[in-house]
Design a protein around this motif. Structure first.
Motif, PDB file in Angstrom:
ATOM      1  N   UNK A 201       0.512  -1.056  -0.425  1.00 24.67           N
ATOM      2  CA  UNK A 201       0.045  -0.106   0.391  1.00 24.67           C
ATOM      3  C   UNK A 201       0.933   1.003  -0.117  1.00 24.67           C
ATOM      4  N   UNK A 202       0.508   2.592  -0.687  1.00 23.96           N
ATOM      5  CA  UNK A 202       1.096   3.528  -0.901  1.00 23.96           C
ATOM      6  C   UNK A 202       0.375   4.128   0.891  1.00 23.96           C
ATOM      7  N   UNK A 203       1.139   4.772   1.626  1.00 22.89           N
ATOM      8  CA  UNK A 203       0.438   5.052   2.298  1.00 22.89           C
ATOM      9  C   UNK A 203      -0.095   6.316   1.769  1.00 22.89           C
ATOM     10  N   UNK A 204      -1.677   7.045   2.025  1.00 22.95           N
ATOM     11  CA  UNK A 204      -2.605   7.844   1.880  1.00 22.95           C
ATOM     12  C   UNK A 204      -2.182   8.657   2.947  1.00 22.95           C
ATOM     13  N   UNK A 205      -2.637   9.856   3.378  1.00 22.38           N
ATOM     14  CA  UNK A 205      -3.429  10.903   4.532  1.00 22.38           C
ATOM     15  C   UNK A 205      -4.346  11.408   3.991  1.00 22.38           C
ATOM     16  N   UNK A 206      -5.560  10.885   4.681  1.00 25.40           N
ATOM     17  CA  UNK A 206      -6.626  10.550   3.986  1.00 25.40           C
ATOM     18  C   UNK A 206      -7.359  11.570   5.787  1.00 25.40           C
ATOM     19  N   UNK A 248      -0.330  -0.332  -4.815  1.00 20.55           N
ATOM     20  CA  UNK A 248      -0.445   1.223  -5.127  1.00 20.55           C
ATOM     21  C   UNK A 248      -1.799   1.202  -3.429  1.00 20.55           C
ATOM     22  N   UNK A 249      -2.079   2.930  -3.573  1.00 26.05           N
ATOM     23  CA  UNK A 249      -3.126   2.866  -2.550  1.00 26.05           C
ATOM     24  C   UNK A 249      -4.523   3.342  -3.424  1.00 26.05           C
ATOM     25  N   UNK A 250      -5.420   3.449  -2.714  1.00 31.12           N
ATOM     26  CA  UNK A 250      -6.854   3.504  -2.935  1.00 31.12           C
ATOM     27  C   UNK A 250      -7.504   4.662  -1.442  1.00 31.12           C
ATOM     28  N   UNK A 251      -7.822   5.654  -1.802  1.00 28.13           N
ATOM     29  CA  UNK A 251      -8.411   6.617  -1.551  1.00 28.13           C
ATOM     30  C   UNK A 251      -9.772   7.907  -2.311  1.00 28.13           C
ATOM     31  N   UNK A 252     -10.115   8.009  -2.327  1.00 27.44           N
ATOM     32  CA  UNK A 252     -11.479   8.594  -2.772  1.00 27.44           C
ATOM     33  C   UNK A 252     -10.490  10.464  -3.427  1.00 27.44           C
ATOM     34  N   UNK A 253     -10.352  10.948  -3.867  1.00 30.96           N
ATOM     35  CA  UNK A 253      -9.932  12.194  -4.557  1.00 30.96           C
ATOM     36  C   UNK A 253     -10.156  13.331  -2.767  1.00 30.96           C
ATOM     37  N   UNK A 254     -11.799  13.086  -2.701  1.00 28.51           N
ATOM     38  CA  UNK A 254     -12.218  14.288  -2.326  1.00 28.51           C
ATOM     39  C   UNK A 254     -11.639  13.815  -1.003  1.00 28.51           C
ATOM     40  N   UNK A 255     -11.007  12.844  -0.142  1.00 30.77           N
ATOM     41  CA  UNK A 255     -10.330  12.240   0.604  1.00 30.77           C
ATOM     42  C   UNK A 255      -9.444  12.563   1.144  1.00 30.77           C
ATOM     43  N   UNK A 256      -8.418  12.167  -0.132  1.00 24.43           N
ATOM     44  CA  UNK A 256      -6.820  12.864  -0.367  1.00 24.43           C
ATOM     45  C   UNK A 256      -6.559  13.656   0.542  1.00 24.43           C
ATOM     46  N   UNK A 257      -5.470  13.684   0.869  1.00 23.06           N
ATOM     47  CA  UNK A 257      -4.244  15.276   1.802  1.00 23.06           C
ATOM     48  C   UNK A 257      -3.012  14.660   0.979  1.00 23.06           C
ATOM     49  N   UNK A 259      -0.463  12.241  -0.295  1.00 27.96           N
ATOM     50  CA  UNK A 259       0.292  12.800  -1.967  1.00 27.96           C
ATOM     51  C   UNK A 259      -1.220  12.922  -2.308  1.00 27.96           C
ATOM     52  N   UNK A 260      -0.977  14.147  -3.749  1.00 26.03           N
ATOM     53  CA  UNK A 260      -1.934  14.591  -4.278  1.00 26.03           C
ATOM     54  C   UNK A 260      -2.368  13.321  -5.968  1.00 26.03           C
ATOM     55  N   UNK A 261      -0.785  12.599  -6.150  1.00 24.89           N
ATOM     56  CA  UNK A 261      -0.755  11.884  -7.405  1.00 24.89           C
ATOM     57  C   UNK A 261      -1.021  10.742  -6.849  1.00 24.89           C
ATOM     58  N   UNK A 262      -2.173  10.138  -6.177  1.00 27.54           N
ATOM     59  CA  UNK A 262      -2.064   9.201  -5.634  1.00 27.54           C
ATOM     60  C   UNK A 262      -2.884   8.395  -5.889  1.00 27.54           C
ATOM     61  N   UNK A 263      -3.755   9.456  -6.137  1.00 24.96           N
ATOM     62  CA  UNK A 263      -5.097   8.498  -7.014  1.00 24.96           C
ATOM     63  C   UNK A 263      -5.273   8.434  -8.303  1.00 24.96           C
ATOM     64  N   UNK A 264      -4.673   9.006  -8.646  1.00 25.52           N
ATOM     65  CA  UNK A 264      -4.270   8.683 -10.683  1.00 25.52           C
ATOM     66  C   UNK A 264      -3.542   7.077 -10.237  1.00 25.52           C
ATOM     67  N   UNK A 265      -4.221   6.263 -10.044  1.00 21.40           N
ATOM     68  CA  UNK A 265      -3.820   4.501  -9.669  1.00 21.40           C
ATOM     69  C   UNK A 265      -3.063   4.598 -12.107  1.00 21.40           C
ATOM     70  N   UNK A 266      -3.428   4.206 -12.398  1.00 21.67           N
ATOM     71  CA  UNK A 266      -2.920   4.104 -13.343  1.00 21.67           C
ATOM     72  C   UNK A 266      -1.887   4.656 -14.753  1.00 21.67           C
ATOM     73  N   UNK A 267      -1.091   5.982 -13.275  1.00 24.05           N
ATOM     74  CA  UNK A 267      -0.326   6.046 -14.012  1.00 24.05           C
ATOM     75  C   UNK A 267       0.884   6.074 -12.527  1.00 24.05           C
TER      76      UNK A 267
END
Length: 296
Positions: A201-206, A248-257, A259-267
């Motif tokens: 998991x990529x750590x997401x700050x949410x 990677x990590x999964x977080x909704x874009x509206x909840x993600x603080x 890294x901002x690029x984390x929601x771009x999973x395909x990237x």
């Protein structure tokens, strides 16, 4: 990777349906702690969960001829009275569209009765169990408020393996204070423990997590290239027989603080694939056998 592995096992595309666990967590209700782990969202990582009909309605247009696995992900899915767990798990398996089950839990929530239930299910249904280890380093575990020592993971892994139940180990990359060497050590430990699968998991700050409140400016990785390079390094040391479930990590874009690029999973996933190709390498290229010799 889990997609091809499941296709080989079932002969078709298989999709996991994220179902609500209906439980809480011993790290929230005061049993071993309160407030949950440092990184955990208010929804216990189950923000995308819904019932079977809702999940199939959402996902079937994308995968028209897929099979389905029930996936109990949020909070701690084996935490609660065993008869309630029995009703929950067998209730999902009673749906003729469900062909197997995956259960995410904590290593400290696998008592004798729960293990008996899991063994019973595994005797007649496809099943794997996911354990949230996150790190093997006790100092980090205390920092993130994990709530149990490494020895508890060791015992849970040994008992599940003795029952013939495949285990997927969750590790988080980018936890506060950890170096690349620390993260590599966690991966090596999980592999040596006999895990069947790995989730990196990529750590997401949410929003709503303790991490966001206590370390609002924390940035686990400065750029996707840094994370991509790390994952490529780790894949090289993971034996090819270990099934990768997440990179990677999964977080909704509206909840993600961050890294901002984390929601771009395909990237991220495309970047990892491109990095492996650039290096001319692959999963297991530098893994070690039990005698310590590098595989060729």
């Amino acid at each position: 990777m889990i997609g091809p592995w499941l296709a080989g096992r079932f002969g078709k595309k298989m999709v996991k349906l994220s179902l609500p666990g209906g439980t809480t967590c011993p790290n929230r209700d005061g049993t071993c702690g309160t407030g949950g782990c440092l990184f955990c969202s208010a929804g216990g990582s189950g923000e995308n969960a819904s019932d079977i009909d809702g999940q199939i309605a959402l996902l079937s247009p994308k995968w028209k001829n897929a099979g389905y696995l029930a996936y109990f992900q949020s909070f701690t899915a084996t935490y609660g009275p065993v008869e309630e767990l029995r009703e929950k798990f067998y209730g999902a398996l009673a749906d003729p569209r469900i062909e197997g089950i995956a259960i995410a839990t904590r290593p400290d929530c696998l008592g004798d009765e729960v293990l008996d239930l899991l063994a019973e299910i595994a005797s007649s249904h496809f099943l794997w169990v996911e354990l949230g280890l996150q790190t093997v380093h006790e100092e980090t575990a205390r920092r993130i408020n994990r709530g149990y020592p490494l020895s508890v993971y060791d015992e849970a892994m040994a008992r599940l393996r003795a029952l013939g139940i495949p285990v997927v180990t969750h590790l988080i990359l980018g936890l506060p204070g950890e170096t690349r060497e620390d993260m590599e050590a966690s991966v090596r430990y999980a592999v040596r423990s006999g895990t069947w699968g790995l989730k990196l998991h990529l750590l997401n700050v949410v929003r709503g997590s303790r991490l966001a409140a206590e370390m609002p400016d924390y940035m686990p990785f400065d750029a996707p290239e840094e994370y991509i390079s790390l994952v490529a390094d780790l894949l090289e040391i993971i034996p090819p027989e270990v099934v990768i479930h997440r990179l990677s990590g999964d977080a909704r874009a509206e909840e993600l603080i961050a890294p901002k690029w984390s929601y771009r999973k395909r990237l991220i996933l495309n970047g990892i694939e491109a990095e492996l190709k650039r290096r001319g390498t692959f999963q297991g290229a530098k893994c070690e056998d039990m005698d310590g010799k590098e595989r060729r």
